[in-house]
Structure formats: C-alpha cells, structure tokens
Design a protein around this motif. Structure first.
Motif, PDB file in Angstrom:
ATOM      1  N   ALA A  40       6.836   3.561 -10.157  1.00 40.47           N
ATOM      2  CA  ALA A  40       7.275   4.359  -9.005  1.00 40.47           C
ATOM      3  C   ALA A  40       6.103   4.638  -8.073  1.00 40.47           C
ATOM      4  CB  ALA A  40       7.901   5.669  -9.487  1.00 40.47           C
ATOM      5  N   ALA A  41       4.940   4.971  -8.646  1.00 41.47           N
ATOM      6  CA  ALA A  41       3.749   5.222  -7.827  1.00 41.47           C
ATOM      7  C   ALA A  41       3.316   3.958  -7.097  1.00 41.47           C
ATOM      8  CB  ALA A  41       2.617   5.750  -8.706  1.00 41.47           C
ATOM      9  N   LEU A  42       3.457   2.818  -7.777  1.00 38.55           N
ATOM     10  CA  LEU A  42       3.112   1.540  -7.146  1.00 38.55           C
ATOM     11  C   LEU A  42       4.049   1.256  -5.978  1.00 38.55           C
ATOM     12  CD1 LEU A  42       0.984  -0.636  -7.718  1.00 38.55           C
ATOM     13  CD2 LEU A  42       2.709  -1.858  -9.057  1.00 38.55           C
ATOM     14  N   ALA A  43       5.349   1.515  -6.170  1.00 38.66           N
ATOM     15  CA  ALA A  43       6.315   1.325  -5.093  1.00 38.66           C
ATOM     16  C   ALA A  43       6.050   2.298  -3.948  1.00 38.66           C
ATOM     17  CB  ALA A  43       7.734   1.520  -5.630  1.00 38.66           C
ATOM     18  N   GLU A  57      12.383   7.139   3.108  1.00 39.96           N
ATOM     19  CA  GLU A  57      13.663   7.108   2.394  1.00 39.96           C
ATOM     20  C   GLU A  57      13.548   6.316   1.095  1.00 39.96           C
ATOM     21  OE1 GLU A  57      16.734   5.685   4.908  1.00 39.96           O
ATOM     22  OE2 GLU A  57      16.655   7.405   6.288  1.00 39.96           O
ATOM     23  N   LEU A  58      12.825   5.206   1.134  1.00 42.67           N
ATOM     24  CA  LEU A  58      12.624   4.408  -0.070  1.00 42.67           C
ATOM     25  C   LEU A  58      11.792   5.186  -1.090  1.00 42.67           C
ATOM     26  CD1 LEU A  58      12.784   1.785  -1.691  1.00 42.67           C
ATOM     27  CD2 LEU A  58      10.724   1.011  -0.488  1.00 42.67           C
ATOM     28  N   ILE A  59      10.763   5.862  -0.610  1.00 42.00           N
ATOM     29  CA  ILE A  59       9.898   6.638  -1.499  1.00 42.00           C
ATOM     30  C   ILE A  59      10.699   7.711  -2.222  1.00 42.00           C
ATOM     31  CG2 ILE A  59       8.007   8.319  -1.541  1.00 42.00           C
ATOM     32  CD1 ILE A  59       6.671   6.639   0.683  1.00 42.00           C
ATOM     33  N   ALA A 130       0.171  16.455  -6.006  1.00 37.35           N
ATOM     34  CA  ALA A 130       1.091  16.100  -7.092  1.00 37.35           C
ATOM     35  C   ALA A 130       0.444  15.210  -8.161  1.00 37.35           C
ATOM     36  CB  ALA A 130       2.350  15.442  -6.526  1.00 37.35           C
ATOM     37  N   PRO A 131      -0.218  14.112  -7.780  1.00 42.00           N
ATOM     38  CA  PRO A 131      -0.836  13.277  -8.823  1.00 42.00           C
ATOM     39  C   PRO A 131      -1.865  14.042  -9.649  1.00 42.00           C
ATOM     40  CG  PRO A 131      -0.691  12.075  -6.746  1.00 42.00           C
ATOM     41  CD  PRO A 131      -0.363  13.503  -6.439  1.00 42.00           C
ATOM     42  N   SER A 132      -2.658  14.896  -8.997  1.00 40.37           N
ATOM     43  CA  SER A 132      -3.681  15.667  -9.708  1.00 40.37           C
ATOM     44  C   SER A 132      -3.041  16.647 -10.678  1.00 40.37           C
ATOM     45  CB  SER A 132      -4.561  16.421  -8.704  1.00 40.37           C
ATOM     46  OG  SER A 132      -5.213  15.534  -7.831  1.00 40.37           O
ATOM     47  N   VAL A 183      -2.518   3.326 -11.356  1.00 36.90           N
ATOM     48  CA  VAL A 183      -3.491   2.846 -12.344  1.00 36.90           C
ATOM     49  C   VAL A 183      -3.710   3.904 -13.428  1.00 36.90           C
ATOM     50  CG1 VAL A 183      -5.903   2.193 -12.698  1.00 36.90           C
ATOM     51  CG2 VAL A 183      -4.650   1.293 -10.723  1.00 36.90           C
ATOM     52  N   ALA A 184      -3.816   5.179 -13.010  1.00 35.75           N
ATOM     53  CA  ALA A 184      -4.014   6.269 -13.966  1.00 35.75           C
ATOM     54  C   ALA A 184      -2.820   6.393 -14.910  1.00 35.75           C
ATOM     55  CB  ALA A 184      -4.241   7.587 -13.218  1.00 35.75           C
ATOM     56  N   LEU A 185      -1.611   6.271 -14.382  1.00 35.73           N
ATOM     57  CA  LEU A 185      -0.413   6.368 -15.221  1.00 35.73           C
ATOM     58  C   LEU A 185      -0.327   5.214 -16.222  1.00 35.73           C
ATOM     59  CD1 LEU A 185       2.129   7.514 -12.496  1.00 35.73           C
ATOM     60  CD2 LEU A 185       1.425   8.838 -14.493  1.00 35.73           C
ATOM     61  N   PHE A 186      -0.648   4.011 -15.763  1.00 34.19           N
ATOM     62  CA  PHE A 186      -0.629   2.861 -16.667  1.00 34.19           C
ATOM     63  C   PHE A 186      -1.706   3.001 -17.753  1.00 34.19           C
ATOM     64  CE2 PHE A 186       1.078   0.231 -12.901  1.00 34.19           C
ATOM     65  CZ  PHE A 186       2.390   0.420 -13.308  1.00 34.19           C
ATOM     66  N   GLY A 187      -2.894   3.456 -17.335  1.00 32.88           N
ATOM     67  CA  GLY A 187      -4.013   3.512 -18.274  1.00 32.88           C
ATOM     68  C   GLY A 187      -4.028   4.719 -19.183  1.00 32.88           C
ATOM     69  N   LEU A 188      -3.489   5.845 -18.710  1.00 34.60           N
ATOM     70  CA  LEU A 188      -3.570   7.092 -19.472  1.00 34.60           C
ATOM     71  C   LEU A 188      -2.249   7.501 -20.118  1.00 34.60           C
ATOM     72  CD1 LEU A 188      -5.812   9.118 -16.980  1.00 34.60           C
ATOM     73  CD2 LEU A 188      -6.506   8.060 -19.143  1.00 34.60           C
TER      74      LEU A 188
END
Length: 203
Positions: A40-43, A57-59, A130-132, A183-188
C-alpha cells in the motif's frame, strides 16, 4: 519469603524459560501486515509521483483496501492459531502486545480522522507523521516480544524501528517518504514475520 512470593518467582522463571525455548507464534500475521501495508505504501508513493494514475482518490482507496484485507487476514489466521494446541505464557503475552499495537494504531488514526472532520486540510500535517507513528508502535511490539523471548535479533528490530521513526519524519513533504516507508515495512515486518513463520514451522 512467603509461599506467595515463591509461587510468583516460580511463575516468572517458568515464563522466562518458555519465552526462551518456545518459538514465537503469529509470524504469519506480522508477515501479512508488513506485505499488505508495504505494498500500500509503495502504491501511495507511485500515485503521489504520478507513476500510477488516480492521485488522492487512488491513495485513499489503496489504504482502505489494505485495512480491510488486513482485518480479514487477522480474523482467519487468529482462528487457525487458536486451534494449534497449547500456547505458552510468553506467546500469549507477545500476542497481546501485538494486538495492543494494532488497536493502538487503529484508535490513533480514528482520532486523526475525527480531527480531520474538525480542522479540515490542516490534518495533513499530522498525517505526515503517520509512518513515524506506526514505526514507534512496531518498535514497542518488537521490544515486548524481545523481552519475552530474550531475543537479541528482536531487540535489534525494536531499535531499528525506533530509529526509523525520526528518519521517516525527516522525509515529510518529500516524494520519497512513502517509498522509504514501504522499505521499512518490508524489512521490519514482512521479512521478520516470514522468518518467524519458518522457525515455528521447523519447531
């Protein structure tokens, strides 16, 4: 020392031994969360940089879809985990911590949504964090799991999650923020969750 003190000490020793010996459960939920929200973050990043059409709207649709998909995943996997025999006290504590992390994130962003209804576009400043905020919650989850399992690798994940929080905040307003978040979500989350799944499967 009273009998109650001796009982408490024995319980704490047993808890520590279970946490050290038993493999952590729930890796499939962590893997799923990291994968779903990472994509979702990548999109989000791709839409924000016009690599994908649709813009805001897509986001919004992507994040709402990710939330629904994650809730369905948690419901299905939770039933499967409940049917997989005895769970240790350490695993129950770790699962409770991650459940609290999920509920905390949900409650926080529900609060942000209500704030947005009150202040309008000004809420976008808060959303930049939000990401933090999510990384801080994940750091707490990993810290509890590390303490229950006496695991140095999980402590490393906790520390890196906490470090990632201000690093992502520094990218607020940049088109690279959500790419770094992915990247953080995939790695962590996704990668450690997959490794926990493998370890539990071998055990």
């Amino acid at each position: 020392m009273t009998d109650q003190d001796a009982t408490d000490i024995a319980w704490m020793r047993n808890l520590a031994e279970e946490g050290h010996q038993a493999p952590m459960k729930g890796g499939s939920i962590l893997f799923g969360a990291g994968l779903i929200y990472g994509l979702a973050a990548l999109a989000h990043w791709a839409a924000a940089t016009d690599l994908l059409p649709g813009g805001g709207e897509l986001i919004n649709a992507v994040w709402m879809g990710a939330i629904v998909l994650h809730l369905l995943l948690v419901a299905v996997i939770s039933v499967r985990l409940r049917d997989q025999g005895v769970r240790t006290a350490a695993n129950r504590a770790s699962a409770t911590a991650w459940m609290a992390v999920g509920l905390g994130i949900f409650a926080l962003f529900a609060s942000v949504f209500v704030l947005g209804l009150r202040v309008g576009a000004d809420v976008m400043t808060v959303l930049g964090l939000a990401p933090s905020i999510v990384m801080v919650f994940y750091g707490l989850g990993w810290a509890v799991s590390a303490a229950m399992g006496r695991s140095k690798p999980l402590w490393t994940l906790a520390v890196v999650s906490f470090v990632a929080a201000p690093a992502l905040a520094a990218l607020t307003g940049s088109s690279w923020q959500f790419l770094a978040y992915a990247v953080a979500l995939f790695g962590l989350m996704a990668l450690p969750g997959w490794q926990i799944m493998r370890r539990a499967g071998k055990a």
